[in-house]
Write a protein that holds these residues in place. Structure first.
Motif, short mmCIF file in Angstrom:
data_model
loop_
_atom_site.label_atom_id
_atom_site.label_comp_id
_atom_site.label_asym_id
_atom_site.label_seq_id
_atom_site.Cartn_x
_atom_site.Cartn_y
_atom_site.Cartn_z
N PHE A 1 0.81 -1.21 0.00
CA PHE A 1 0.00 0.00 0.00
C PHE A 1 0.85 1.28 0.00
O PHE A 1 0.60 2.22 -0.74
CB PHE A 1 -0.94 0.02 1.20
N LYS A 2 1.86 1.31 0.87
CA LYS A 2 2.63 2.54 1.04
C LYS A 2 3.43 2.90 -0.21
O LYS A 2 3.74 4.07 -0.44
CB LYS A 2 3.58 2.42 2.24
N THR A 3 3.76 1.92 -1.03
CA THR A 3 4.49 2.22 -2.27
C THR A 3 3.53 2.49 -3.43
O THR A 3 3.81 3.34 -4.28
CB THR A 3 5.42 1.05 -2.64
N SER A 4 2.40 1.80 -3.47
CA SER A 4 1.45 1.99 -4.57
C SER A 4 0.65 3.28 -4.43
O SER A 4 0.22 3.87 -5.43
CB SER A 4 0.49 0.81 -4.65
N PHE A 5 0.41 3.71 -3.19
CA PHE A 5 -0.37 4.93 -2.95
C PHE A 5 0.43 5.85 -2.03
O PHE A 5 0.07 6.06 -0.87
CB PHE A 5 -1.72 4.59 -2.32
N GLU B 1 0.74 8.97 -1.80
CA GLU B 1 0.09 10.20 -1.33
C GLU B 1 -0.93 9.94 -0.22
O GLU B 1 -1.38 10.87 0.44
CB GLU B 1 -0.61 10.90 -2.51
N ALA B 2 -1.31 8.69 -0.06
CA ALA B 2 -2.34 8.36 0.94
C ALA B 2 -1.70 8.02 2.28
O ALA B 2 -0.69 7.32 2.32
CB ALA B 2 -3.18 7.18 0.45
N ASN B 3 -2.29 8.53 3.35
CA ASN B 3 -1.83 8.07 4.66
C ASN B 3 -2.61 6.81 5.04
O ASN B 3 -3.69 6.54 4.52
CB ASN B 3 -1.96 9.15 5.74
N LEU B 4 -2.02 6.02 5.93
CA LEU B 4 -2.57 4.70 6.27
C LEU B 4 -2.87 4.64 7.76
O LEU B 4 -2.04 5.03 8.58
CB LEU B 4 -1.59 3.60 5.87
N ILE B 5 -4.05 4.15 8.08
CA ILE B 5 -4.45 3.96 9.47
C ILE B 5 -4.81 2.50 9.68
O ILE B 5 -5.66 1.95 8.98
CB ILE B 5 -5.61 4.91 9.87
N ALA B 6 -4.11 1.84 10.60
CA ALA B 6 -4.39 0.44 10.94
C ALA B 6 -5.24 0.43 12.20
O ALA B 6 -4.91 1.09 13.19
CB ALA B 6 -3.09 -0.31 11.17
N LEU B 7 -6.34 -0.32 12.18
CA LEU B 7 -7.27 -0.34 13.30
C LEU B 7 -7.56 -1.76 13.74
O LEU B 7 -7.70 -2.67 12.91
CB LEU B 7 -8.59 0.34 12.92
N THR B 8 -7.67 -1.95 15.05
CA THR B 8 -8.04 -3.25 15.60
C THR B 8 -8.63 -3.05 16.99
O THR B 8 -8.39 -2.02 17.64
CB THR B 8 -6.83 -4.20 15.69
N GLY C 1 4.51 -1.30 6.81
CA GLY C 1 5.48 -0.27 6.44
C GLY C 1 5.24 1.07 7.09
O GLY C 1 5.56 2.12 6.53
N ILE C 2 4.65 1.04 8.29
CA ILE C 2 4.40 2.30 9.01
C ILE C 2 5.04 2.21 10.41
O ILE C 2 4.41 2.51 11.42
CB ILE C 2 2.88 2.59 9.12
N GLN C 3 6.33 1.82 10.42
CA GLN C 3 7.02 1.60 11.69
C GLN C 3 7.00 2.82 12.61
O GLN C 3 7.01 2.67 13.83
CB GLN C 3 8.48 1.18 11.45
#
Length: 720
Positions: free
Chosen positions: A156-160, A162-169, A185-187
């Protein structure tokens, strides 16, 4: 439009839940985040509301295909343009969704991880502002529900970019959170971990003998309420559903052995309140937003605490009192150990199963133990679990605790529970000798205590949050900050006296007393539910998508009869106000008119019931009745007692008289400290159109009556 305006317009809430606003601000700022919020804690809001503020598309990865339609239907019911993309759609449905995507009509798209590759081609050239990976624990082998399909999301982080990523659980310990961030990839992503406490859930564990009979008694007490019964196998699901149906209960089975159409039907009629009880394997319920599940029963013990917590979290999502009942038997433990032995990370799974077993056998507050597992600590017992409601005897165990904690420190926090007990008892077995722990100062310091008692004491210390188990470090015991207070700062420890087996069985067999339901006008509440069901059926929606049970109970308690009063009800957003306001207000007015003699004023509903003499003759001015008693020298409390109202209602009467005639000395009716607090924040609260958000602004420190008086005085001074 501002965040709070969007929150009210589309979701019907006046304020955010804990952590939601901070997370949303960071999402809008373009940051990557790791968010852990308990089931029912409002995770979805963290990406749904930002999607309305961001320019591009929000892509949501969700694991269960069967639930996406319900999630999208709920969003559309709130007036939010959303759709989904998965293998359950035919070619025509997928093309319709893609056309919406290309035309820019969508704000959110839900997709299964297996479908991301196909959807990816269609997202090229379309701005993706945010990617939300829901149920993110599925990407980690440390998590309790690993799913291989999630591992492909690492691109995701390489293909998009410009987009920020939020992981939820809803459930992830420290090791799992670190693994999720690494794999996505959001260490460097900031972590938000919300409170896991769900005080509206009553936690109860019972021995697994005569489970069916115990369930029958429980279900009779919860007649007409929605609930889920979790079972270990498909066969058990079928058997329990069949037996409950024979007993006259409205039950059906749900498991992977049924066809897709059968599972979809059970889920749909359950969500729409046409089915009360689902007997299911653990797959059922993930992502379901049905807010009025009143109980969750575990017919068999879950394999770990993460799964247990997630499953009980499907009850009481509307914040109303609900029940989590767990049946525990050693046979379940044996079966689950067999399952774990065949897994890829058997050692971790068995260790987590042992923790689940310890929870079931706990002699101390279950909520304390549950929260400590997720590194959250309660200072006081919860008072709402079977242990708290039937407390065992306790003794001062500070010395025993210090011995155990000292031994953990001296072993360098490299001992498992069993090895630590051997060290304390001075055992001379191979494990102790090979570790060299026979040379530490606390070796043999607890030899006067039996092995089994030491096990119970250490488990209780783990339950109280003094010790934690590092599952990713060979199950070594670690001291928490609370444990260090015991060892170094003189903090006292009380542990439960370990009863004999027969005494323990007798105590656990006792039924906990059912909590009384929230005080509402029950006839009106049932009438509101019928109205909701009619509207839901006509719109082909689940009833909770119209309004939650909590919203209906707020209506029943406050009985709004005017448009602005209805808009102030919890859960009534702008879209739902415009869509459903007219039929509900019509129904409320008809209900009130049909009960003129026994109509319960909304100000009185929350107070204890008092018998009042029915008025005779012409209707009296209720405001002046209060004012005259006040002018006769009665205090507000005395007037309230005489009239059978709450003091806040009397203050409202006096304030109304002041506003019309200015002949009440209001300044004497508010404490100086309360007036000063309101004055200090007056600019922040003066423009609210109802008292509820003002009350919440001051965290409930000032009662409604004083708020009304203070605001009236300050607004007058502002005009002058």
């Amino acid at each position: 439009m501002k965040k709070l305006e969007l929150l009210k317009k589309y979701f019907g809430y006046d304020s955010f839940r804990p952590l939601q606003e901070q997370v949303i601000d960071d999402v809008i700022a373009g940051k990557d985040l790791m968010v852990v919020m308990p089931t029912g804690g409002g995770k979805s809001m963290c990406f749904q509301l930002p999607s309305l503020l961001l320019d591009g598309i929000t892509l949501v990865v969700s694991p269960l295909i069967a639930l996406m339609k319900d999630q999208v239907d709920a969003l559309r019911a709130n007036g939010i343009p959303a759709s989904y993309f998965n293998s359950s759609q035919d070619a025509k449905q997928q093309e319709e969704m893609l056309q919406e995507l290309r035309s820019g009509d969508l704000k959110l798209i839900y997709a299964a991880p297996e479908s991301i590759g196909l959807l990816n081609n269609h997202l090229q050239g379309i701005p993706v502002s945010l990617i939300a990976v829901d149920e993110a624990h599925c990407i980690s082998t440390w998590g309790h529900d690993f799913r291989p399909a999630y591992t492909q999301l690492s691109y995701f982080k390489t293909s998009f970019p410009e987009a920020n990523l939020i992981a939820l659980t809803a459930t992830a310990d420290r090791a799992t959170r670190a693994d999720i961030k690494k794999q996505l990839g959001i260490q460097n992503a900031q972590e938000y971990v919300a409170s896991f406490d769900r005080p509206n859930l009553t936690l109860e564990v019972r021995p697994g003998n005569n489970r069916l009979q115990q369930m029958r008694r429980f279900l009779k007490k919860n007649k007409d309420e929605s609930g889920i019964i979790y079972c270990l196998s498909r066969k058990t699901c079928e058997s329990i559903a069949s037996k409950l149906t024979a007993y006259g209960f409205d039950a059906a089975a749900y498991h992977a052995g049924l066809s897709h159409e059968e599972r979809e039907n059970v889920q749909e009629i359950f969500i729409k309140d046409d089915l009360k009880i689902v007997c299911a394997t653990i797959a059922f319920g993930m992502g379901i937003d049905k807010s009025n599940v009143r109980f969750v029963i575990h017919y068999n013990m879950p394999k770990n605490i993460e799964g247990y917590y997630q499953e009980i979290g499907r009850a009481g999502r509307d914040g109303l009192n609900s029940h989590a009942l767990l049946f525990h038997s050693y046979a379940d433990v044996i079966q689950l150990r067999k399952f774990a032995d065949g897994s890829g990370n058997a050692e971790v799974q068995i260790a987590k199963l042992e923790r689940m077993k310890q929870f079931a056998e706990a002699l101390t507050c279950r909520r304390k133990m549950l929260l400590s597992y997720f590194n959250e600590y309660l200072d006081e017992d919860c008072g709402n679990c079977d242990v708290c409601l039937n407390k065992p005897d306790f003794f001062d165990a500070t010395l025993q605790a210090q011995k155990a904690l000292s031994a953990i420190v001296r072993t360098g926090e490299r001992a498992s529970l069993n090895l630590l007990i051997d060290v304390l008892r001075g055992a001379q077995n191979a494990a102790v000798m090979e570790s060299g722990f026979q040379a530490i100062k606390t070796y043999g310091a607890g030899k006067e205590t039996s092995w089994n008692d030491w096990q119970q004491y250490i488990v209780q210390m783990i339950n109280q949050g003094l010790i934690e188990i590092a599952f990713h470090e060979q199950n070594h015991l670690k001291i928490t900050p609370q444990g260090k207070e015991v060892l170094f700062d003189g903090r006292k420890v009380s542990l439960a006296v370990i009863p004999k087996p027969e005494e323990l069985a007798a105590k656990r067999a006792q039924q906990t007393q059912e909590a009384l339901p929230t005080e509402v006008n029950r006839d009106l509440y049932e009438a509101l539910r019928k109205t909701r069901l009619q509207l839901a059926n006509s719109s082909n929606l689940a009833p909770y998508m119209i309004f939650s049970d909590a919203t209906l109970k707020d209506m029943a308690a406050r009985i709004p009869l005017e448009d602005n009063e209805f808009a102030d009800i919890v859960g009534v957003g702008t879209h739902k106000h415009d869509t459903y306001g007219v039929p509900f207000l019509r129904m409320l007015k008809e209900w009130k008119d049909s009960r003129k003699e026994d109509f319960v004023y909304r100000e009185e509903v929350a107070k204890p019931k008092r018998k009042k003499k029915k008025a005779s003759g012409p209707k009296k001015d209720t405001v002046m009745e209060s004012v005259k008693l006040f002018w006769d020298g009665k205090t507000v409390e005395e007037v309230a007692e005489i009239r059978g109202f709450q003091p806040s209602t009397i203050l409202a009467h006096l304030t109304k008289r002041y506003e019309s005639h200015n002949d009440i000395d209001l300044e004497k009716l508010i404490a100086g400290k309360d007036y000063d607090l309101i004055a200090e924040d007056f600019d922040k609260v003066k423009d609210y159109d109802s008292l509820k958000p003002v009350y919440e602004h001051f965290d409930g420190q000032i009662d409604y009556g004083s708020l009304r008086v203070g605001l009236t005085l300050l607004k007058e001074k502002m005009v002058v």
